[in-house]
Design a protein around this motif. Structure first.
Motif, PDB file in Angstrom:
ATOM      1  N   ASP A 122      -8.688  -3.074  -6.016  1.00 43.51           N
ATOM      2  CA  ASP A 122      -8.978  -1.646  -6.221  1.00 43.51           C
ATOM      3  C   ASP A 122      -7.966  -0.780  -5.481  1.00 43.51           C
ATOM      4  O   ASP A 122      -7.478   0.214  -6.019  1.00 43.51           O
ATOM      5  CB  ASP A 122     -10.385  -1.298  -5.717  1.00 43.51           C
ATOM      6  CG  ASP A 122     -11.496  -1.793  -6.621  1.00 43.51           C
ATOM      7  OD1 ASP A 122     -11.203  -2.237  -7.751  1.00 43.51           O
ATOM      8  OD2 ASP A 122     -12.662  -1.742  -6.176  1.00 43.51           O
ATOM      9  N   ILE A 123      -7.673  -1.150  -4.242  1.00 42.57           N
ATOM     10  CA  ILE A 123      -6.723  -0.373  -3.435  1.00 42.57           C
ATOM     11  C   ILE A 123      -5.335  -0.426  -4.060  1.00 42.57           C
ATOM     12  O   ILE A 123      -4.665   0.605  -4.210  1.00 42.57           O
ATOM     13  CB  ILE A 123      -6.710  -0.880  -1.980  1.00 42.57           C
ATOM     14  CG1 ILE A 123      -8.025  -0.496  -1.283  1.00 42.57           C
ATOM     15  CG2 ILE A 123      -5.498  -0.320  -1.224  1.00 42.57           C
ATOM     16  CD1 ILE A 123      -8.230  -1.140   0.073  1.00 42.57           C
ATOM     17  N   ARG A 124      -4.913  -1.614  -4.453  1.00 44.74           N
ATOM     18  CA  ARG A 124      -3.584  -1.758  -5.056  1.00 44.74           C
ATOM     19  C   ARG A 124      -3.493  -1.041  -6.395  1.00 44.74           C
ATOM     20  O   ARG A 124      -2.469  -0.445  -6.711  1.00 44.74           O
ATOM     21  CB  ARG A 124      -3.233  -3.232  -5.201  1.00 44.74           C
ATOM     22  CG  ARG A 124      -2.963  -3.909  -3.861  1.00 44.74           C
ATOM     23  CD  ARG A 124      -2.659  -5.367  -4.032  1.00 44.74           C
ATOM     24  NE  ARG A 124      -2.396  -6.025  -2.749  1.00 44.74           N
ATOM     25  CZ  ARG A 124      -2.261  -7.320  -2.604  1.00 44.74           C
ATOM     26  NH1 ARG A 124      -2.360  -8.140  -3.658  1.00 44.74           N
ATOM     27  NH2 ARG A 124      -2.027  -7.835  -1.406  1.00 44.74           N
ATOM     28  N   ALA A 125      -4.572  -1.088  -7.185  1.00 46.39           N
ATOM     29  CA  ALA A 125      -4.572  -0.404  -8.482  1.00 46.39           C
ATOM     30  C   ALA A 125      -4.429   1.108  -8.315  1.00 46.39           C
ATOM     31  O   ALA A 125      -3.889   1.791  -9.188  1.00 46.39           O
ATOM     32  CB  ALA A 125      -5.852  -0.732  -9.257  1.00 46.39           C
ATOM     33  N   ALA A 126      -4.874   1.620  -7.187  1.00 45.32           N
ATOM     34  CA  ALA A 126      -4.764   3.050  -6.898  1.00 45.32           C
ATOM     35  C   ALA A 126      -3.435   3.389  -6.220  1.00 45.32           C
ATOM     36  O   ALA A 126      -3.218   4.534  -5.821  1.00 45.32           O
ATOM     37  CB  ALA A 126      -5.933   3.495  -6.022  1.00 45.32           C
ATOM     38  N   GLY A 127      -2.558   2.372  -6.074  1.00 49.47           N
ATOM     39  CA  GLY A 127      -1.246   2.613  -5.482  1.00 49.47           C
ATOM     40  C   GLY A 127      -1.153   2.364  -3.996  1.00 49.47           C
ATOM     41  O   GLY A 127      -0.116   2.632  -3.378  1.00 49.47           O
ATOM     42  N   GLY A 128      -2.221   1.830  -3.398  1.00 48.79           N
ATOM     43  CA  GLY A 128      -2.228   1.575  -1.960  1.00 48.79           C
ATOM     44  C   GLY A 128      -1.775   0.177  -1.607  1.00 48.79           C
ATOM     45  O   GLY A 128      -1.528  -0.661  -2.476  1.00 48.79           O
ATOM     46  N   LYS A 129      -1.670  -0.055  -0.304  1.00 50.45           N
ATOM     47  CA  LYS A 129      -1.287  -1.367   0.213  1.00 50.45           C
ATOM     48  C   LYS A 129      -2.484  -1.986   0.927  1.00 50.45           C
ATOM     49  O   LYS A 129      -3.106  -1.336   1.772  1.00 50.45           O
ATOM     50  CB  LYS A 129      -0.130  -1.227   1.201  1.00 50.45           C
ATOM     51  CG  LYS A 129       1.178  -0.810   0.566  1.00 50.45           C
ATOM     52  CD  LYS A 129       2.269  -0.617   1.598  1.00 50.45           C
ATOM     53  CE  LYS A 129       2.557  -1.918   2.328  1.00 50.45           C
ATOM     54  NZ  LYS A 129       3.662  -1.790   3.301  1.00 50.45           N
TER      55      LYS A 129
END
Length: 118
Positions: free
Chosen positions: A50-57
């Motif tokens: 979820d975090i990566r899909a939102a552009g996070g690390k």
């Protein structure tokens, strides 16, 4: 004003669900590289996805904070991944359901919130 946490590493224990997961997602949205931690690898992976899909690390490290060896592995892996932990949210823990005014000393002592510090 919104904080910019770019270049920071955040470790959030108990971040595979609930408040911990929401906290991990928020910290990631502010630019932190979040170390997601908990006992359930499937839920941890979902949180990281979820975090990566939102552009996070984010990365997941499995840990049971009732186990000193597991706690040590968590600290070691978190620093390997992030270099150092800049932000620690010690969210892991359980508490018996019921009114706080009804809690006994035994209830308080049984709280599962980890056995050490990083």
């Amino acid at each position: 004003m919104t904080a910019d946490l770019s270049g920071r590493t955040a470790l959030v224990t108990g971040s595979t669900s609930g408040i911990g997961r929401a906290t991990a997602r928020l910290l990631a949205s502010l630019g932190a590289h979040v170390i997601v931690s908990g006992r359930n690898a499937d839920r941890g992976g979902e949180t990281v996805d979820d975090i990566r899909a939102a552009g996070g690390k984010a990365d997941f490290v499995a840990a049971d904070l009732n186990d000193l060896d597991s706690l040590g592995v968590l600290a070691e892996r978190a620093t390997e991944i992030g270099g150092q932990v800049d932000i620690l949210v010690n969210n892991a823990g359980i508490y018996p359901f019921g009114a706080s005014s009804d809690a006994t000393a035994e209830d308080f002592d049984s709280v599962d919130g980890g056995v050490g510090t990083l």
